[in-house]
Design a protein around this motif. Structure first.
Motif, PDB file in Angstrom:
ATOM      1  N   ALA A   1     -21.549  -8.976  14.419  1.00  0.00           N
ATOM      2  CA  ALA A   1     -20.650  -8.842  13.275  1.00  0.00           C
ATOM      3  C   ALA A   1     -21.438  -8.709  11.977  1.00  0.00           C
ATOM      4  O   ALA A   1     -21.098  -7.893  11.102  1.00  0.00           O
ATOM      5  N   ARG A   2     -22.476  -9.479  11.837  1.00  0.00           N
ATOM      6  CA  ARG A   2     -23.294  -9.409  10.617  1.00  0.00           C
ATOM      7  C   ARG A   2     -23.979  -8.050  10.507  1.00  0.00           C
ATOM      8  O   ARG A   2     -24.096  -7.482   9.413  1.00  0.00           O
ATOM      9  N   GLY A   3     -24.429  -7.531  11.639  1.00  0.00           N
ATOM     10  CA  GLY A   3     -25.043  -6.211  11.630  1.00  0.00           C
ATOM     11  C   GLY A   3     -24.059  -5.117  11.250  1.00  0.00           C
ATOM     12  O   GLY A   3     -24.385  -4.193  10.485  1.00  0.00           O
ATOM     13  N   ILE A   4     -22.844  -5.206  11.762  1.00  0.00           N
ATOM     14  CA  ILE A   4     -21.808  -4.225  11.424  1.00  0.00           C
ATOM     15  C   ILE A   4     -21.451  -4.315   9.947  1.00  0.00           C
ATOM     16  O   ILE A   4     -21.293  -3.295   9.265  1.00  0.00           O
ATOM     17  N   ALA A   5     -21.315  -5.540   9.449  1.00  0.00           N
ATOM     18  CA  ALA A   5     -21.003  -5.732   8.032  1.00  0.00           C
ATOM     19  C   ALA A   5     -22.085  -5.114   7.155  1.00  0.00           C
ATOM     20  O   ALA A   5     -21.795  -4.460   6.138  1.00  0.00           O
ATOM     21  N   LYS A   6     -23.339  -5.294   7.530  1.00  0.00           N
ATOM     22  CA  LYS A   6     -24.451  -4.714   6.774  1.00  0.00           C
ATOM     23  C   LYS A   6     -24.360  -3.197   6.781  1.00  0.00           C
ATOM     24  O   LYS A   6     -24.574  -2.538   5.739  1.00  0.00           O
ATOM     25  N   PHE A   7     -24.047  -2.615   7.940  1.00  0.00           N
ATOM     26  CA  PHE A   7     -23.907  -1.159   8.030  1.00  0.00           C
ATOM     27  C   PHE A   7     -22.833  -0.667   7.063  1.00  0.00           C
ATOM     28  O   PHE A   7     -23.040   0.296   6.324  1.00  0.00           O
ATOM     29  N   ILE A   8     -21.690  -1.336   7.061  1.00  0.00           N
ATOM     30  CA  ILE A   8     -20.569  -0.905   6.230  1.00  0.00           C
ATOM     31  C   ILE A   8     -20.895  -1.067   4.745  1.00  0.00           C
ATOM     32  O   ILE A   8     -20.747  -0.127   3.953  1.00  0.00           O
ATOM     33  N   LEU A   9     -21.326  -2.248   4.364  1.00  0.00           N
ATOM     34  CA  LEU A   9     -21.470  -2.569   2.944  1.00  0.00           C
ATOM     35  C   LEU A   9     -22.661  -1.880   2.299  1.00  0.00           C
ATOM     36  O   LEU A   9     -22.672  -1.674   1.079  1.00  0.00           O
ATOM     37  N   ASN A  10     -23.663  -1.514   3.092  1.00  0.00           N
ATOM     38  CA  ASN A  10     -24.841  -0.847   2.550  1.00  0.00           C
ATOM     39  C   ASN A  10     -24.818   0.666   2.744  1.00  0.00           C
ATOM     40  O   ASN A  10     -25.787   1.351   2.394  1.00  0.00           O
ATOM     41  N   HIS A  11     -23.718   1.180   3.289  1.00  0.00           N
ATOM     42  CA  HIS A  11     -23.676   2.620   3.575  1.00  0.00           C
ATOM     43  C   HIS A  11     -23.625   3.412   2.274  1.00  0.00           C
ATOM     44  O   HIS A  11     -22.830   3.094   1.374  1.00  0.00           O
ATOM     45  N   PRO A  12     -24.443   4.433   2.124  1.00  0.00           N
ATOM     46  CA  PRO A  12     -24.447   5.213   0.878  1.00  0.00           C
ATOM     47  C   PRO A  12     -23.138   5.935   0.598  1.00  0.00           C
ATOM     48  O   PRO A  12     -22.887   6.310  -0.557  1.00  0.00           O
ATOM     49  N   ASN A  13     -22.311   6.122   1.611  1.00  0.00           N
ATOM     50  CA  ASN A  13     -21.032   6.799   1.410  1.00  0.00           C
ATOM     51  C   ASN A  13     -19.861   5.845   1.200  1.00  0.00           C
ATOM     52  O   ASN A  13     -18.709   6.282   1.173  1.00  0.00           O
ATOM     53  N   LEU A  14     -20.133   4.539   1.068  1.00  0.00           N
ATOM     54  CA  LEU A  14     -19.062   3.613   0.723  1.00  0.00           C
ATOM     55  C   LEU A  14     -18.797   3.745  -0.772  1.00  0.00           C
ATOM     56  O   LEU A  14     -19.697   3.513  -1.588  1.00  0.00           O
ATOM     57  N   PRO A  15     -17.579   4.092  -1.182  1.00  0.00           N
ATOM     58  CA  PRO A  15     -17.301   4.297  -2.608  1.00  0.00           C
ATOM     59  C   PRO A  15     -17.452   3.015  -3.420  1.00  0.00           C
ATOM     60  O   PRO A  15     -17.494   1.906  -2.880  1.00  0.00           O
ATOM     61  N   ALA A  16     -17.506   3.166  -4.729  1.00  0.00           N
ATOM     62  CA  ALA A  16     -17.683   2.018  -5.617  1.00  0.00           C
ATOM     63  C   ALA A  16     -16.545   1.018  -5.485  1.00  0.00           C
ATOM     64  O   ALA A  16     -16.765  -0.192  -5.620  1.00  0.00           O
ATOM     65  N   ASP A  17     -15.327   1.494  -5.230  1.00  0.00           N
ATOM     66  CA  ASP A  17     -14.203   0.562  -5.094  1.00  0.00           C
ATOM     67  C   ASP A  17     -14.118  -0.026  -3.695  1.00  0.00           C
ATOM     68  O   ASP A  17     -13.249  -0.835  -3.407  1.00  0.00           O
TER      69      ASP A  17
END
Length: 399
Positions: free
Chosen positions: A271-287
């Protein structure tokens, strides 16, 4: 403490209107209370748009879309109503919730797909948690028995969809969510085999669904006789190799939930690894409300998926219950940004509009041209769950 200036800056950067910015700096306790009051009035509008004998799915082109009770999302409406009632004690909402439960009760013996958890635990599970009625628990137990019928030992996983020209034995990442009901039934005095099935399924998924960066494939097709992987693919994502956003949310939520029931550190690490992938992804918008796929064509103009944002926010709030304080702050801050974003005019409907749904701008299955940029019932459900979880876990001098 909520970093209001950061949230304000993020919303400003993402182009949210000035009225939305004002919403963003409200204290979270005030926002949550206001959102549940809004949900109370809005779901009374939604109730008027439901075809008798069906459950609400969406609202498109000015028309309500309703589905048969065996549709995979049939439990989210009643589940949302129970969340609203729990916070507001509105008797009319409770009546709606009870009527919605009665309608889907026959699903307890349905074995046509893997989504009995969505259908029966999000609904009857919340109802039992709030009311303690033993008849609700009995229905959940029977639903677990039905879901277990789709488990086959050679694969050590619950089959998601039935065999077709596309698949032999497909297992989708979404299926992690339906394990919650199985775990709960075993832990509440039911047959221990349900939890064993859940653990086997989670382990099989852990082995085969993930890439080294913790992103997940959507579909793994297995040989039903040997359990060998036939292919790794997608059905709703941009490509077989892409990271379909809601699928990443299902994976995140699923492994946090599995850790809650088992305390298996491998699930927490996942779960922590998945969260890191999501939150650090360059395509995650600012909001922090994802595009429908992290690898979608046309970013930053691709469609968003509010349902993925709501789901991920809810999951991050639980993940923060099991991590060191500095890590918890990261998850909490990200979830706060998602909740504030979803509560603005950019995503939340104006009163009386949107067919009674709370959120706009979800994407169901973009490659299939289904449910694109529309309200979806499960987006509302996980938004309400995120609000309730934040209030429970983070507004009482807890983490």
């Amino acid at each position: 403490m909520i970093n209001k200036s950061l949230i304000f800056s993020l919303l400003l950067f993402s182009g949210v209107t000035s009225s939305a910015q004002k919403t963003a700096v409200k204290p979270m306790a005030q926002l949550i209370d206001e959102e549940f009051r809004f949900a109370t009035s809005q779901y009374k509008v939604l109730a008027r748009n439901i075809t008798p004998g069906k459950t609400p799915q969406s609202y498109q082109d000015g028309k309500p879309i309703n589905k048969e009770i065996t549709w995979w999302c049939s439990g989210f409406y009643s589940g949302s109503l129970w969340y609203i009632f729990e916070q507001t004690k509105d008797v009319a909402i409770k009546k709606q919730a009870e009527e919605a439960l009665k309608l889907i009760e026959p699903n307890q013996t349905y074995t046509g797909n893997h989504d009995l958890g969505f259908m029966m635990y999000c609904s009857f599970g919340n109802a039992y948690r709030i009311t303690g009625k033993p008849e609700y628990k009995a229905i959940i137990n029977r639903s677990a028995e039905s879901l277990a019928s789709r488990y086959h030992e050679p694969v050590k996983a619950i089959q998601s969809w039935n065999k077709s020209k596309y698949w032999e034995y497909p297992v989708i990442i979404d299926n992690m969510m339906n394990l919650e009901m199985m775990n709960w039934v075993s832990d509440q005095g039911g047959d221990p085999k349900y939890k064993e099935i859940s653990i086997n399924h989670a382990n099989t998924t852990l082995k085969n669904h993930f890439r080294p960066d913790f992103s997940s494939y959507h579909v793994i097709d297995y040989n039903p006789e040997t359990g060998a992987v036939r292919r790794k693919a997608t059905w709703q994502g941009a490509a077989d190799c892409s990271a379909w956003s809601r699928g990443q949310g299902w994976a995140l939520y699923g492994y946090i939930m599995m850790y809650r029931f088992t305390k298996n550190e491998a699930y927490l690490a996942q779960a922590r690894g998945i969260a890191k992938f999501i939150l650090n992804h360059p395509n995650l918008p600012a909001d922090k409300i994802p595009f429908w796929d992290f690898d979608a064509q046309g970013i930053p103009y691709a469609k968003r998926d509010a349902s993925a944002g709501a789901l991920i926010a809810s999951a991050l709030l639980e993940l923060g219950q099991y991590t060191p304080e500095d890590e918890t702050k990261t998850y909490k801050a990200a979830a706060e940004t998602m909740i504030y974003s979803l509560s603005t005019d950019a995503y939340r409907a104006k009163p009386g509009t949107n067919g009674g749904f709370l959120l706009m701008h979800s994407t169901g299955a973009y490659p299939l041209n289904i449910e694109i940029d529309v309200p979806l019932i499960y987006a509302d459900y996980y938004y309400l769950e995120a609000l309730a979880r934040y209030k429970k876990w983070y507004l009482g001098n807890q983490k």
